[in-house]
Design an enzyme around this catalytic site. Structure first.
Site, PDB file in Angstrom:
ATOM      1  CB  VAL A  98      -0.930   0.023   1.242  1.00 57.34           C
ATOM      2  CG1 VAL A  98      -1.744   1.317   1.305  1.00 57.34           C
ATOM      3  CG2 VAL A  98      -1.852  -1.182   1.235  1.00 57.34           C
ATOM      4  CE1 TYR A 145       3.593 -10.098   5.800  1.00 61.99           C
ATOM      5  CE2 TYR A 145       1.254 -10.522   5.577  1.00 61.99           C
ATOM      6  CZ  TYR A 145       2.427 -10.031   5.069  1.00 61.99           C
ATOM      7  OH  TYR A 145       2.459  -9.489   3.816  1.00 61.99           O
ATOM      8  NE  ARG A 147      -0.749  -5.906  14.435  1.00 64.61           N
ATOM      9  CZ  ARG A 147       0.295  -5.186  14.038  1.00 64.61           C
ATOM     10  NH1 ARG A 147       1.371  -5.102  14.799  1.00 64.61           N
ATOM     11  NH2 ARG A 147       0.274  -4.552  12.872  1.00 64.61           N
ATOM     12  NE  ARG A 148      -3.917  -8.156   9.764  1.00 62.56           N
ATOM     13  CZ  ARG A 148      -3.436  -7.126  10.454  1.00 62.56           C
ATOM     14  NH1 ARG A 148      -2.324  -7.287  11.170  1.00 62.56           N
ATOM     15  NH2 ARG A 148      -4.030  -5.941  10.422  1.00 62.56           N
TER      16      ARG A 148
END
Lengths: 178, 172
Positions: A98, A145, A147-148
């Site tokens: 992004v 990543y 955290r997910r």
């Protein structure tokens, strides 16, 4: 920044995809290594057999350099399907970026959410897992990543990525019989 | 053992492919982790859109393995994409049954894959190897392989289905 939209990439997005690939490569200080062209991206992604898929994030724009429907592409993710001989289909996340000025608004999270949906719901492509590589120095991404729920398989299982380059492939294909 | 052929896998090879996948998993002490079925291998490899390709090594009946098999080696691969250079050939699994090793079958498989990669205009062949698997690492290094985890610091990550479901269900 609620006004962003995620959608499947289309052929006309190819110049933006290449632009963002180069921006991400620049962030990794590797911009001159991008030799892929718009023509390659078009053939490889939008021909009879796509070798990759893309989702793009766009925002409305009043500027002249927007695309046809008054939007600007400011983020993307490139992925494809791989195969694990023990469990079957996997979704492989290849590139994910992004633009700097659009970070912090949840666009990256939404892209990852969309990819998770793609992996779970498309009947043909129901995947067991999403795989991707991250450079060990890239702490921000690793945290994003982790955290997910991401697990470091290189650490847990000792996997190392190898490559055999074209010149060595050519040597092997034309080499003497053993 | 000059008496072997390499060929593209066909639907009928699916049970041999699964058998060899399990043998390789056993070598890595992970045999119970193979949950893939013959039905899935068939749909995924020989349907409208193949998710993988296989080459198999076959010996004549009279040379069959001690447990009666003629398909005695395989390689599974598919095509991936590098956003900087384009198509790559990704070698996923590669195995020759123990009693058929040392005859150059593995080398010939790798040679065939190299030809495939060049023919399909791939820039490179990628694959992963476990860091403890010294024999395989040497096999590949002798053929020009370089360790990108070492050279560029890449680490492989996974987000499993359970967490993917959590992510897809999360509210903004």
């Amino acid at each position: 920044m609620d006004r962003f939209k995620l959608r499947k990439a289309e052929p006309q997005d190819v110049p933006d995809i290449l632009r963002l690939i180069k921006e991400l490569a620049k962030y990794e200080e590797m911009e001159d290594q991008v030799i892929l062209t718009e023509k390659d991206l078009l053939e490889d992604g939008f021909g009879d057999h796509p070798f990759y898929h893309c989702v793009v994030a766009e925002v409305p724009s009043e500027q002249q350099n927007s695309n046809n429907n008054g939007s600007v592409v400011i983020g993307f993710a490139m992925y494809y399907f791989t195969y694990d001989p023990w469990i079957g289909k996997l979704l492989y996340l290849e590139d994910f970026f992004v633009m700097k000025e659009y970070r912090g608004f949840g666009i990256g999270s939404e892209i990852l959410k969309l990819l998770s949906l793609v992996s779970n719901t498309a009947v043909k492509t129901r995947c067991s897992s999403m795989h991707f590589i991250v450079a060990e120095g890239n702490q921000a991404s690793i945290e994003f990543y982790k955290r997910r729920g991401a697990a470091d398989l290189s650490l847990e299982e000792g996997w190392r990525l190898f490559k055999i380059d074209k010149s060595s492939l050519l040597k092997m294909s034309s080499g003497p019989e053993e | 053992m000059s008496n072997f052929i390499l060929r593209k896998a066909e639907p009928k090879d699916v049970s041999d492919i699964l058998r060899l996948i399990k043998e390789l998993a056993k070598f890595e002490e992970m045999e119970e982790q193979v949950v893939l079925t013959e039905k899935e291998l068939l749909e995924d490899g020989f349907g409208d859109h193949p998710f993988y390709h296989c080459v198999v090594a076959e010996v004549p009946q009279e040379k069959q393995s001690s447990d009666g098999y003629t398909v005695i080696g395989f390689a599974m691969y598919y095509f991936t994409y590098d956003p900087w250079i384009g198509k790559l050939l990704y070698l996923e699994d590669f195995y020759v049954m123990e009693q058929f090793r040392g005859y150059g079958i593995g080398s010939d498989i790798l040679k065939l894959l190299s030809e495939t990669a060049v023919k399909t205009r791939c820039s490179s062949m990628h694959f992963i190897v476990a860091e403890w698997n010294k024999t395989s690492i040497e096999f590949y290094k002798r053929r020009g392989a370089s360790d990108l985890s070492d050279e560029e610091g890449w680490r492989l990550y996974a987000i499993e289905k359970e967490d993917l479901l959590k992510i897809s269900a999360k509210k903004r």
